[in-house]
Scaffold this active site. Structure first.
Site, mmCIF file in Angstrom:
data_model
loop_
_atom_site.group_PDB
_atom_site.id
_atom_site.type_symbol
_atom_site.label_atom_id
_atom_site.label_comp_id
_atom_site.label_asym_id
_atom_site.label_seq_id
_atom_site.Cartn_x
_atom_site.Cartn_y
_atom_site.Cartn_z
ATOM 1 N N THR A 74 0.819 -1.210 0.000
ATOM 2 C CA THR A 74 0.000 0.000 0.000
ATOM 3 C C THR A 74 0.855 1.262 0.000
ATOM 4 O O THR A 74 0.451 2.289 -0.547
ATOM 5 C CB THR A 74 -0.950 -0.003 1.211
ATOM 6 O OG1 THR A 74 -0.218 -0.327 2.393
ATOM 7 C CG2 THR A 74 -2.046 -1.030 1.023
ATOM 8 N N THR A 75 2.059 1.202 0.600
ATOM 9 C CA THR A 75 2.972 2.350 0.555
ATOM 10 C C THR A 75 3.439 2.616 -0.870
ATOM 11 O O THR A 75 3.860 3.725 -1.193
ATOM 12 C CB THR A 75 4.165 2.113 1.493
ATOM 13 O OG1 THR A 75 3.676 1.997 2.838
ATOM 14 C CG2 THR A 75 5.174 3.253 1.450
ATOM 15 N N TYR A 82 -13.154 -1.400 3.456
ATOM 16 C CA TYR A 82 -14.480 -0.834 3.184
ATOM 17 C C TYR A 82 -15.628 -1.796 3.483
ATOM 18 O O TYR A 82 -16.607 -1.427 4.124
ATOM 19 C CB TYR A 82 -14.610 -0.322 1.736
ATOM 20 C CG TYR A 82 -15.870 0.505 1.534
ATOM 21 C CD1 TYR A 82 -15.910 1.824 1.930
ATOM 22 C CD2 TYR A 82 -17.017 -0.064 0.995
ATOM 23 C CE1 TYR A 82 -17.066 2.579 1.792
ATOM 24 C CE2 TYR A 82 -18.178 0.668 0.846
ATOM 25 C CZ TYR A 82 -18.207 1.999 1.243
ATOM 26 O OH TYR A 82 -19.359 2.733 1.107
ATOM 27 N N TYR A 136 -2.048 -9.065 6.719
ATOM 28 C CA TYR A 136 -1.707 -7.676 7.018
ATOM 29 C C TYR A 136 -2.893 -7.033 7.707
ATOM 30 O O TYR A 136 -3.949 -6.837 7.095
ATOM 31 C CB TYR A 136 -1.335 -6.940 5.729
ATOM 32 C CG TYR A 136 -0.937 -5.484 5.896
ATOM 33 C CD1 TYR A 136 -0.616 -4.934 7.149
ATOM 34 C CD2 TYR A 136 -0.852 -4.644 4.790
ATOM 35 C CE1 TYR A 136 -0.248 -3.609 7.287
ATOM 36 C CE2 TYR A 136 -0.478 -3.315 4.923
ATOM 37 C CZ TYR A 136 -0.185 -2.803 6.162
ATOM 38 O OH TYR A 136 0.181 -1.480 6.302
ATOM 39 N N ARG A 140 -6.644 1.709 8.147
ATOM 40 C CA ARG A 140 -6.849 1.814 6.708
ATOM 41 C C ARG A 140 -8.060 1.009 6.233
ATOM 42 O O ARG A 140 -8.738 1.399 5.294
ATOM 43 C CB ARG A 140 -5.605 1.312 5.962
ATOM 44 C CG ARG A 140 -4.379 2.214 6.063
ATOM 45 C CD ARG A 140 -4.608 3.494 5.257
ATOM 46 N NE ARG A 140 -3.378 4.239 5.087
ATOM 47 C CZ ARG A 140 -2.544 4.081 4.056
ATOM 48 N NH1 ARG A 140 -2.791 3.176 3.139
ATOM 49 N NH2 ARG A 140 -1.458 4.818 3.957
ATOM 50 N N LYS A 187 1.739 -9.144 9.356
ATOM 51 C CA LYS A 187 2.229 -7.785 9.590
ATOM 52 C C LYS A 187 1.164 -7.098 10.438
ATOM 53 O O LYS A 187 0.050 -6.851 9.966
ATOM 54 C CB LYS A 187 2.438 -7.048 8.261
ATOM 55 C CG LYS A 187 2.876 -5.596 8.431
ATOM 56 C CD LYS A 187 2.980 -4.876 7.092
ATOM 57 C CE LYS A 187 3.321 -3.392 7.288
ATOM 58 N NZ LYS A 187 3.338 -2.656 6.002
ATOM 59 N N ILE A 223 8.168 -4.400 8.874
ATOM 60 C CA ILE A 223 8.025 -3.948 7.485
ATOM 61 C C ILE A 223 7.766 -2.456 7.580
ATOM 62 O O ILE A 223 6.709 -2.021 8.020
ATOM 63 C CB ILE A 223 6.898 -4.685 6.747
ATOM 64 C CG1 ILE A 223 7.259 -6.169 6.594
ATOM 65 C CG2 ILE A 223 6.665 -4.063 5.369
ATOM 66 C CD1 ILE A 223 6.173 -7.013 5.945
#
Length: 298
Positions: free
Chosen positions: A48-49, A111, A137, A142, A165, A207
């Site tokens: 996502t980064t 979502y 993750y 988010r 993560k 991470i």
């Protein structure tokens, strides 16, 4: 999967400072070398980064190809692949060319806000479909939902799910995972500033977002923590107390790209709906980045 021990870098995708913000592959190569020269143990591509939601299928494939070429086997590569359409993610896992990748990092569905039963079924389905080991993750800030410790521990029994993560920010939840997980299940910090805390009770590393711009400091910090030298690890971590909140003030990776731009490694460009760091934020990040460049680590 001891190769995923230490400092992983959630690699950014640099863009050219042009109207179309094309991927800057020359800058990508520079950042890869910068992080590896700084001691990073592995790289996460297309997380996502990396602004993966704004990348085309073709760009993702080319980024992976360039990364494989530039890394040239120096460290393992992890590929980010998640989504809130379970069937579509599973199809991609079955069909995408992941040659040279050691594991897939998959964020919990965003979502939809599934129940714990839905999250568990989602990951079971992906793990069955994936030709590579899967890392969960958990990033509730988010996704809008949390993977509880109980759900994580049930998923840890799947032979193709090798770790998580954890970026919930919930220390008690992380401790519960550490206490109940199988010995070979990897607990990885997903929050830069919680790395030493999580390592103290069993995490195998981080991470990291900040390690894009400060790989030496983060690699040294994590190695000290893994060696049990928490006093030195904490001192290195304290250097980032002022900077870390700025990384997320206007969205990620807006902040870390500003830090990379301050070092001449890439432009600060991001793709819509993100916008570049405001002038004031860029100035604060630049000042702190230059200050940290003078910090002796090791």
């Amino acid at each position: 999967m001891n190769q995923l021990r230490g400092t992983g870098v959630a690699l950014v995708t640099p863009f050219l400072p042009t109207p179309d913000h094309a991927v800057d592959y020359a800058a990508l190569r520079r950042i890869i070398d910068f992080t590896l020269d700084g001691g990073a143990d592995y790289l996460v591509i297309n997380g996502t980064t990396a602004e993966s939601p704004t990348l085309t299928v073709e760009e993702r494939a080319e980024i992976l190809r360039v990364a494989q070429e530039q890394v040239a086997g120096r460290v393992p590569l992890v590929f980010g692949l998640g989504g809130n359409n379970t069937a579509a993610v599973a199809h991609t896992l079955r069909t995408i060319d992941l040659t040279g990748v050691v594991a897939v990092l998959s964020a919990s569905p965003y979502y939809n806000k599934p129940s714990q039963a839905g999250i568990e079924a989602h990951y079971q389905h992906l793990a069955d479909a994936s030709p590579l080991p899967l890392l969960l993750y958990n990033v509730p800030g988010r996704t809008g939902s949390n993977i509880t410790a109980d759900t994580t521990l049930r998923l840890a029994q799947h032979p193709n799910i090798i770790g998580i993560k954890e970026a919930s920010g919930n220390l008690e939840q992380c401790i519960a995972i550490a206490a109940g997980k199988p010995d070979d299940f990897l607990l990885i910090s997903g929050d830069d500033m919680m790395t030493t805390s999580l390592v103290s009770f069993g995490a195998v590393g981080i991470i990291s977002v900040l390690a894009n711009a400060f790989p030496r400091s983060f690699s040294d910090m994590t190695r000290h923590a893994l060696a049990g030298d928490f006093a030195q690890a904490s001192q290195l971590l304290y250097d980032f107390v002022a900077l870390n909140p700025l990384m997320y003030e206007e969205g990620n990776p807006v902040g870390v790209k500003a830090a990379l731009a301050a070092q001449g490694l890439c432009s600060a460009a991001v793709r819509l709906p993100l916008v570049e760091a405001s002038e004031g934020l860029q100035e604060k990040i630049t000042v702190l980045t230059h200050k940290l460049q003078g910090v002796t680590v090791g």
